[in-house]
Scaffold this motif. Structure first.
Motif, short mmCIF file in Angstrom:
data_model
loop_
_atom_site.label_atom_id
_atom_site.label_comp_id
_atom_site.label_asym_id
_atom_site.label_seq_id
_atom_site.Cartn_x
_atom_site.Cartn_y
_atom_site.Cartn_z
N ALA A 61 -5.83 -2.78 -3.63
CA ALA A 61 -6.78 -2.53 -2.54
C ALA A 61 -8.18 -2.28 -3.11
O ALA A 61 -9.18 -2.79 -2.58
N LYS A 110 -10.77 -3.51 4.72
CA LYS A 110 -9.46 -3.26 5.36
C LYS A 110 -9.59 -3.51 6.86
O LYS A 110 -10.49 -2.98 7.51
N GLU A 137 0.98 7.26 -3.97
CA GLU A 137 1.07 6.47 -5.19
C GLU A 137 2.27 6.92 -6.02
O GLU A 137 2.55 8.11 -6.10
N MET A 158 -3.04 2.13 -5.79
CA MET A 158 -4.09 1.59 -4.93
C MET A 158 -4.93 0.51 -5.62
O MET A 158 -5.92 0.06 -5.07
N HIS A 182 -3.43 -1.98 9.09
CA HIS A 182 -2.54 -1.10 8.33
C HIS A 182 -1.20 -1.04 9.03
O HIS A 182 -1.11 -0.64 10.19
N TYR A 200 0.86 -1.19 0.00
CA TYR A 200 0.00 0.00 0.00
C TYR A 200 0.89 1.24 0.00
O TYR A 200 1.70 1.42 0.90
#
Length: 178
Positions: free
Chosen positions: A135, A145, A126, A132, A148, A122
């Motif tokens: 995901a 989710k 970006e 992404m 993290h 992740y």
């Protein structure tokens, strides 16, 4: 028309071709080196001892693959597993990913698996190595989710986060036999 079947040891070369750009050009996988052909063969055979390992073909050419693996190597986790999926660069946006995951989910459900997990690179921001899309793909298929981890993967001279996503596919009733 696309056809899904169980992976074979002989598929290792093609699966390696599909996987190699993910290793060399992206942070989608946190591996640094492309596994050898022997290692790929071993991964297929070892996985198939317990879990499904599927490929999707079109015109007799493998376009992608998906497989399940243990969430953790402890008996209490036996109703959960981790999923992985890789598609050939030219095979994206054709529904192959969804088809592979739906078939994998059906097979796992019939095995008594209740929870599916995906460990996903992740991006903090970006970039050219990670976006992404994974995901978003998993969210589109009903994953949520649940974790993290910050700056836990280092590749291409930068740090990347990792998230865990989960999908519940069965009822969690008390088991009388374990």
């Amino acid at each position: 028309m696309a056809y899904i079947r169980s992976a074979r040891k002989e598929d290792a070369s093609r699966l390696s071709e599909i996987y190699a750009p993910y290793v060399v050009e992206t942070a989608i996988t946190f591996e640094y080196e492309i596994p050898s052909l022997a290692e790929f063969e071993k991964r297929i055979e070892t996985t198939k001892e317990t879990y499904p390992y599927l490929v999707i073909e079109e015109n007799s050419v493998v376009q992608g693959y998906a497989y399940a693996s243990p969430l953790k190597e402890r008996a209490a986790y036996d109703w959960s597993c981790e999923l992985s999926i890789y598609l050939d660069k030219g095979a994206k946006h054709k529904g192959y990913g969804r088809a592979l995951y739906e078939e994998l989910e059906n097979k796992l459900k019939s095995m008594g698996i209740l929870n599916l997990y995906a460990c996903i690179g992740y991006p903090i921001v970006e970039d050219e190595y990670l976006d992404m899309n994974s995901a978003k793909f998993h969210a589109h298929l009903g994953f949520q989710k649940v974790g993290h981890f910050h700056s836990c993967g280092y590749k291409f001279n930068r740090w990347y986060d990792m998230i865990w996503m989960e999908k519940i596919i069965g009822d969690h009733k008390n088991k009388t036999e374990c």
